[in-house]
Design a protein around this motif. Structure first.
Motif, PDB file in Angstrom:
ATOM      1  N   TYR A  23      50.300  58.173  55.396  1.00 42.37           N
ATOM      2  CA  TYR A  23      50.519  56.544  53.474  1.00 42.37           C
ATOM      3  C   TYR A  23      50.983  57.420  52.912  1.00 42.37           C
ATOM      4  O   TYR A  23      50.614  58.663  52.869  1.00 42.37           O
ATOM      5  N   TYR A  24      51.388  56.564  52.097  1.00 41.66           N
ATOM      6  CA  TYR A  24      52.125  57.007  50.356  1.00 41.66           C
ATOM      7  C   TYR A  24      51.246  56.434  49.569  1.00 41.66           C
ATOM      8  O   TYR A  24      52.310  55.233  49.502  1.00 41.66           O
ATOM      9  N   LEU A  25      50.708  57.082  49.211  1.00 42.19           N
ATOM     10  CA  LEU A  25      50.161  55.320  47.520  1.00 42.19           C
ATOM     11  C   LEU A  25      49.591  56.672  46.497  1.00 42.19           C
ATOM     12  O   LEU A  25      49.272  57.190  46.602  1.00 42.19           O
ATOM     13  N   SER A  26      50.542  56.031  45.270  1.00 44.18           N
ATOM     14  CA  SER A  26      49.489  56.956  43.761  1.00 44.18           C
ATOM     15  C   SER A  26      48.588  54.992  43.328  1.00 44.18           C
ATOM     16  O   SER A  26      48.909  54.602  43.802  1.00 44.18           O
ATOM     17  N   LEU A  27      47.949  55.630  42.381  1.00 42.98           N
ATOM     18  CA  LEU A  27      47.491  54.356  41.646  1.00 42.98           C
ATOM     19  C   LEU A  27      47.515  54.487  39.841  1.00 42.98           C
ATOM     20  O   LEU A  27      47.129  55.757  39.836  1.00 42.98           O
ATOM     21  N   THR A  28      47.576  54.517  39.617  1.00 41.03           N
ATOM     22  CA  THR A  28      47.247  54.330  38.120  1.00 41.03           C
ATOM     23  C   THR A  28      46.908  53.149  37.498  1.00 41.03           C
ATOM     24  O   THR A  28      47.117  51.888  37.872  1.00 41.03           O
ATOM     25  N   GLN A  29      45.957  53.503  36.658  1.00 43.27           N
ATOM     26  CA  GLN A  29      45.452  52.781  35.900  1.00 43.27           C
ATOM     27  C   GLN A  29      46.232  53.309  34.870  1.00 43.27           C
ATOM     28  O   GLN A  29      45.306  53.487  33.888  1.00 43.27           O
ATOM     29  N   ILE A  30      45.469  51.403  33.483  1.00 41.33           N
ATOM     30  CA  ILE A  30      45.680  51.502  32.333  1.00 41.33           C
ATOM     31  C   ILE A  30      44.957  50.394  31.831  1.00 41.33           C
ATOM     32  O   ILE A  30      44.351  49.622  32.595  1.00 41.33           O
ATOM     33  N   ASN A  31      44.463  51.336  31.047  1.00 42.35           N
ATOM     34  CA  ASN A  31      43.380  50.227  30.204  1.00 42.35           C
ATOM     35  C   ASN A  31      43.558  50.256  28.523  1.00 42.35           C
ATOM     36  O   ASN A  31      44.013  51.237  27.809  1.00 42.35           O
ATOM     37  N   TYR A  32      43.562  49.654  27.771  1.00 38.05           N
ATOM     38  CA  TYR A  32      43.934  49.491  26.397  1.00 38.05           C
ATOM     39  C   TYR A  32      42.251  48.884  25.652  1.00 38.05           C
ATOM     40  O   TYR A  32      41.594  48.298  26.088  1.00 38.05           O
ATOM     41  N   LYS A  33      42.259  50.590  24.728  1.00 35.50           N
ATOM     42  CA  LYS A  33      41.327  50.500  23.870  1.00 35.50           C
ATOM     43  C   LYS A  33      42.139  50.190  22.584  1.00 35.50           C
ATOM     44  O   LYS A  33      41.608  50.118  21.740  1.00 35.50           O
ATOM     45  N   SER A  34      40.836  48.887  22.075  1.00 36.40           N
ATOM     46  CA  SER A  34      41.313  47.965  20.770  1.00 36.40           C
ATOM     47  C   SER A  34      40.195  48.966  19.704  1.00 36.40           C
ATOM     48  O   SER A  34      41.193  49.471  18.931  1.00 36.40           O
ATOM     49  N   GLU A  35      39.440  50.007  20.032  1.00 36.23           N
ATOM     50  CA  GLU A  35      38.856  50.837  18.712  1.00 36.23           C
ATOM     51  C   GLU A  35      39.148  52.006  18.850  1.00 36.23           C
ATOM     52  O   GLU A  35      39.286  51.693  17.408  1.00 36.23           O
ATOM     53  N   LYS A 148      40.231  41.288  31.342  1.00 36.16           N
ATOM     54  CA  LYS A 148      41.575  40.790  32.517  1.00 36.16           C
ATOM     55  C   LYS A 148      41.823  42.147  33.427  1.00 36.16           C
ATOM     56  O   LYS A 148      42.325  42.797  32.380  1.00 36.16           O
ATOM     57  N   HIS A 149      41.838  42.120  34.393  1.00 34.51           N
ATOM     58  CA  HIS A 149      41.793  42.849  35.670  1.00 34.51           C
ATOM     59  C   HIS A 149      42.816  42.745  36.368  1.00 34.51           C
ATOM     60  O   HIS A 149      42.760  41.012  36.642  1.00 34.51           O
ATOM     61  N   LYS A 150      43.946  43.335  36.782  1.00 33.98           N
ATOM     62  CA  LYS A 150      45.245  42.365  37.272  1.00 33.98           C
ATOM     63  C   LYS A 150      45.652  44.091  38.427  1.00 33.98           C
ATOM     64  O   LYS A 150      45.585  44.478  37.348  1.00 33.98           O
ATOM     65  N   SER A 151      45.832  43.345  39.148  1.00 35.52           N
ATOM     66  CA  SER A 151      46.770  44.935  40.259  1.00 35.52           C
ATOM     67  C   SER A 151      47.949  44.569  40.694  1.00 35.52           C
ATOM     68  O   SER A 151      48.192  43.268  40.608  1.00 35.52           O
ATOM     69  N   ILE A 152      49.806  45.490  40.575  1.00 38.74           N
ATOM     70  CA  ILE A 152      50.002  45.112  40.956  1.00 38.74           C
ATOM     71  C   ILE A 152      50.916  46.410  42.321  1.00 38.74           C
ATOM     72  O   ILE A 152      50.956  47.475  41.267  1.00 38.74           O
ATOM     73  N   LEU A 153      51.446  45.704  42.998  1.00 36.90           N
ATOM     74  CA  LEU A 153      51.441  47.399  43.993  1.00 36.90           C
ATOM     75  C   LEU A 153      52.928  47.293  43.696  1.00 36.90           C
ATOM     76  O   LEU A 153      54.388  46.416  44.077  1.00 36.90           O
TER      77      LEU A 153
END
Length: 166
Positions: A23-35, A148-153
């Protein structure tokens, strides 16, 4: 008859084990840090896949995690990521800063940051990591905006995701 069974066990069955589909899969995690007024991004990919892509695209021989590993490989990683992944914040294209990478087992983790983001309503990501070399590649993208947490493939054909801060 016994010869046929022995032949089957010794010669044919081992070849079947090599046909297992990877299988071919990567994971990208995005996190907005307001501080810190920044968007922090962590991308992890399989080491052998990213090595194959970069070696092919840039005519190099990375030899990751060996004594012959290219000393300046961050140049190639940064270049590849700049070509393959793009961000928009509130519909305005934003450049990311390449922080670095680390190896963990058979994975490579890349650390990126988009600075000077006072507030945001949307983040768009176009992700084409590894899709040129592996048409089955899927790029799972997770985003945390506030609570809010959301995931999209994402795939080679559907390579854009939009996340809204609500």
């Amino acid at each position: 008859m016994k010869f046929k069974k022995t032949f089957l066990l010794l010669f044919i069955i081992p070849f079947l084990s090599f046909t297992a589909h990877k299988y071919y899969l990567s994971l990208t995690q995005i996190n907005y840090k307001s501080e810190s007024k920044s968007i922090q991004i962590v991308i992890n990919v399989f080491m052998d896949d990213i090595e194959t892509a970069l070696n092919s695209d840039y005519k190099i021989n990375l030899q990751l995690t060996t004594k012959n590993e290219l000393k300046n490989n961050d140049i190639y990683f940064k270049r590849y990521l700049k070509e393959k992944i793009h961000f928009k914040v509130d519909n305005i294209p934003k450049e990311f800063k390449y922080i670095g990478k680390e190896y963990d087992g058979d994975l490579v983790y890349f650390y990126l940051e988009i600075e000077n983001i006072n507030q945001l309503k949307t983040i768009d990501i176009t992700n084409n990591i590894l899709t040129k070399h592996f048409p089955e590649q899927q790029n799972l993208t997770k985003c945390k905006l506030g609570d809010k947490h959301k995931s999209i493939l994402l795939t080679k054909k559907e390579n854009v995701a939009k996340f809204k801060y609500e």
